[in-house]
Design a protein around this motif. Sequence first.
Motif, mmCIF file in Angstrom:
data_model
loop_
_atom_site.group_PDB
_atom_site.id
_atom_site.type_symbol
_atom_site.label_atom_id
_atom_site.label_comp_id
_atom_site.label_asym_id
_atom_site.label_seq_id
_atom_site.Cartn_x
_atom_site.Cartn_y
_atom_site.Cartn_z
ATOM 1 N N LEU A 76 -2.714 -19.197 15.361
ATOM 2 C CA LEU A 76 -3.822 -20.106 15.080
ATOM 3 C C LEU A 76 -3.974 -21.145 16.176
ATOM 4 C CD1 LEU A 76 -3.466 -20.757 11.231
ATOM 5 C CD2 LEU A 76 -5.012 -19.167 12.392
ATOM 6 N N VAL A 77 -2.846 -21.659 16.687
ATOM 7 C CA VAL A 77 -2.914 -22.615 17.790
ATOM 8 C C VAL A 77 -3.668 -22.003 18.962
ATOM 9 C CG1 VAL A 77 -1.549 -23.890 19.488
ATOM 10 C CG2 VAL A 77 -0.803 -23.805 17.112
ATOM 11 N N ARG A 78 -3.495 -20.713 19.167
ATOM 12 C CA ARG A 78 -4.103 -20.017 20.299
ATOM 13 C C ARG A 78 -5.438 -19.371 19.951
ATOM 14 N NH1 ARG A 78 1.767 -17.419 22.080
ATOM 15 N NH2 ARG A 78 2.673 -19.419 22.729
ATOM 16 N N GLY A 79 -5.976 -19.693 18.772
ATOM 17 C CA GLY A 79 -7.297 -19.191 18.414
ATOM 18 C C GLY A 79 -7.303 -17.748 17.971
ATOM 19 N N ARG A 80 -6.181 -17.251 17.426
ATOM 20 C CA ARG A 80 -6.094 -15.868 16.960
ATOM 21 C C ARG A 80 -5.631 -15.862 15.502
ATOM 22 N NH1 ARG A 80 -1.793 -13.280 19.523
ATOM 23 N NH2 ARG A 80 -2.767 -11.217 19.290
ATOM 24 N N ILE A 81 -6.200 -14.957 14.703
ATOM 25 C CA ILE A 81 -5.802 -14.797 13.310
ATOM 26 C C ILE A 81 -5.081 -13.456 13.192
ATOM 27 C CG2 ILE A 81 -6.560 -14.757 10.916
ATOM 28 C CD1 ILE A 81 -9.103 -16.202 11.792
ATOM 29 N N LEU A 82 -3.856 -13.488 12.689
ATOM 30 C CA LEU A 82 -3.015 -12.302 12.654
ATOM 31 C C LEU A 82 -2.816 -11.813 11.230
ATOM 32 C CD1 LEU A 82 -0.271 -13.415 15.213
ATOM 33 C CD2 LEU A 82 -2.350 -12.081 15.661
ATOM 34 N N GLY A 83 -2.689 -10.501 11.092
ATOM 35 C CA GLY A 83 -2.403 -9.884 9.809
ATOM 36 C C GLY A 83 -1.247 -8.915 9.933
ATOM 37 N N ALA A 84 -0.777 -8.407 8.776
ATOM 38 C CA ALA A 84 0.354 -7.471 8.749
ATOM 39 C C ALA A 84 -0.056 -6.226 7.965
ATOM 40 C CB ALA A 84 1.569 -8.122 8.113
ATOM 41 N N ARG A 85 0.330 -5.059 8.483
ATOM 42 C CA ARG A 85 0.032 -3.805 7.798
ATOM 43 C C ARG A 85 1.198 -3.444 6.871
ATOM 44 N NH1 ARG A 85 -3.729 -0.088 8.578
ATOM 45 N NH2 ARG A 85 -4.303 -1.012 10.613
ATOM 46 N N GLY A 86 0.857 -3.175 5.610
ATOM 47 C CA GLY A 86 1.870 -2.838 4.626
ATOM 48 C C GLY A 86 2.209 -1.363 4.611
ATOM 49 N N ALA A 87 3.191 -1.018 3.776
ATOM 50 C CA ALA A 87 3.629 0.375 3.678
ATOM 51 C C ALA A 87 2.529 1.274 3.134
ATOM 52 C CB ALA A 87 4.861 0.455 2.773
ATOM 53 N N ASP A 88 1.583 0.697 2.374
ATOM 54 C CA ASP A 88 0.480 1.500 1.842
ATOM 55 C C ASP A 88 -0.705 1.581 2.782
ATOM 56 O OD1 ASP A 88 -0.383 -1.086 1.705
ATOM 57 O OD2 ASP A 88 -0.837 -1.076 -0.451
ATOM 58 N N GLY A 89 -0.567 1.034 3.999
ATOM 59 C CA GLY A 89 -1.626 1.101 4.999
ATOM 60 C C GLY A 89 -2.597 -0.059 4.961
ATOM 61 N N VAL B 111 4.980 -3.704 -1.452
ATOM 62 C CA VAL B 111 5.297 -2.338 -1.897
ATOM 63 C C VAL B 111 6.751 -1.993 -1.588
ATOM 64 C CG1 VAL B 111 4.761 0.116 -1.634
ATOM 65 C CG2 VAL B 111 2.903 -1.580 -1.658
ATOM 66 N N SER B 112 7.167 -2.187 -0.332
ATOM 67 C CA SER B 112 8.507 -1.766 0.094
ATOM 68 C C SER B 112 9.525 -2.895 0.093
ATOM 69 C CB SER B 112 8.426 -1.181 1.506
ATOM 70 O OG SER B 112 8.105 -2.190 2.451
ATOM 71 N N SER B 113 9.067 -4.144 -0.017
ATOM 72 C CA SER B 113 9.915 -5.347 0.051
ATOM 73 C C SER B 113 10.533 -5.554 1.428
ATOM 74 C CB SER B 113 11.030 -5.296 -1.013
ATOM 75 O OG SER B 113 10.472 -5.220 -2.314
ATOM 76 N N GLU B 114 10.069 -4.819 2.423
ATOM 77 C CA GLU B 114 10.576 -4.974 3.782
ATOM 78 C C GLU B 114 9.730 -5.979 4.552
ATOM 79 O OE1 GLU B 114 13.285 -3.563 5.085
ATOM 80 O OE2 GLU B 114 13.712 -2.650 3.128
ATOM 81 N N PRO B 115 10.311 -6.668 5.543
ATOM 82 C CA PRO B 115 9.493 -7.551 6.383
ATOM 83 C C PRO B 115 8.504 -6.722 7.195
ATOM 84 C CG PRO B 115 11.721 -7.344 7.259
ATOM 85 C CD PRO B 115 11.735 -6.683 5.924
ATOM 86 N N PRO B 116 7.375 -7.318 7.603
ATOM 87 C CA PRO B 116 6.383 -6.543 8.346
ATOM 88 C C PRO B 116 6.857 -6.222 9.750
ATOM 89 C CG PRO B 116 5.766 -8.847 8.313
ATOM 90 C CD PRO B 116 6.978 -8.711 7.436
ATOM 91 N N GLY B 117 6.205 -5.225 10.319
ATOM 92 C CA GLY B 117 6.447 -4.913 11.722
ATOM 93 C C GLY B 117 5.610 -5.836 12.591
ATOM 94 N N GLU B 118 5.119 -5.310 13.703
ATOM 95 C CA GLU B 118 4.324 -6.118 14.626
ATOM 96 C C GLU B 118 3.017 -6.548 13.967
ATOM 97 O OE1 GLU B 118 2.331 -5.769 19.119
ATOM 98 O OE2 GLU B 118 3.534 -4.133 18.271
ATOM 99 N N LEU B 119 2.690 -7.827 14.086
ATOM 100 C CA LEU B 119 1.438 -8.330 13.550
ATOM 101 C C LEU B 119 0.286 -7.931 14.464
ATOM 102 C CD1 LEU B 119 2.402 -11.925 12.346
ATOM 103 C CD2 LEU B 119 2.658 -9.737 11.177
ATOM 104 N N SER B 120 -0.897 -7.787 13.868
ATOM 105 C CA SER B 120 -2.071 -7.390 14.643
ATOM 106 C C SER B 120 -3.203 -8.381 14.382
ATOM 107 C CB SER B 120 -2.520 -5.980 14.281
ATOM 108 O OG SER B 120 -2.797 -5.880 12.898
ATOM 109 N N GLU B 121 -4.096 -8.535 15.364
ATOM 110 C CA GLU B 121 -5.179 -9.492 15.258
ATOM 111 C C GLU B 121 -6.291 -8.948 14.372
ATOM 112 O OE1 GLU B 121 -7.823 -12.425 18.197
ATOM 113 O OE2 GLU B 121 -6.376 -10.976 19.023
#
Length: 316
Positions: free
Chosen positions: A30-43, A55-65
């Motif tokens: 957000l400081v850099r003007g980007r909004i990031l999200g995370a993809r779950g195990a269900d896509g 769904v999986s209770s696992e931490p997310p992988g790489e975040l995407s804009e």
Amino acid sequence: MADPLRAPLEIEFDYTRSLGPVLSEFMTGLVRGRILGARGADGRVHAPPFEYDPVSSEPPGELSEVGPEGTVVSWSWMPEPLEGQPLAGPFAWALIRLDGADTTMLHAVDAGSAAAMRTGLRVRPRWAASRVGSIRDIACFEPCDGPPPGGPDPDPGTEAGVVTGTITPVRLSYLHTASPGESAYLRGLADRRLLGQRCGVCGQVYVPPRGTCPADGVPTQEEVELPDTGTVTTFCVVNVAYPGQRAVGLTPPYVAAAVLLDGADIAFQHLVLGCEPGEVRMGLRVRAVWNDSGGISHFAPAGEPDAAYESYARCL
């Protein structure tokens, strides 16, 4: 019967949170003007990102804009904003599904008027001029059909540091109306009198008054005046000052204790001063020290022999 006492009260503190790896990356974005999200195990893509996959209770992988534009899914108009809300003029609270995301984000929308606000409205973020790593780095969202946003470049570059924590002020203001028993107790304090109430069934005396006996469920209407002496039942030594501490001259270490007044059947919390913290103990006999405006400043050792444990054991 005298009217109940009323007074405005305010509870305020700064909620400080360590963000952890996921929200740290989100806030830094957000400081850099980007909004990031995370993809779950269900896509599905969650924005804001989850810390653990639902769904999986696992931490997310790489975040995407995602976004930055999006669509209003539902909304509620705020005709008269409250103090501390994102905008000073009328605005909408809205659930916004950002482009590329499958979940919604709650934020403010500056649509200009309720007539201009609608489900399906396309919106884009209006970035704050100064950004610190907070959801308020997005000042609000605004309709995409308006003029392009002005102000500074929303991307200050990679020089911005990583955001690892956030501080959120929390404040609650309300008008407190004291119960009849509490009002009598407070008026008594102004006259340096300690007033409690006795249960007509079990005979227990409660100070401050509760209005109803918790053991028998009957009103406690008999007023009882108690002495300003009592016994320390339990206590703790406060070694760390809390932010915003306002008590004048009160610096750690000091003692907060449960004091059982003579003749009462329930203890209440107060300060024990006038001696070294290490001298306070269970069974210590104490006496109230009154302030000039009415009320008890603190309790201090009474200079009497300690009370027998059996006399206060049931009130621990």
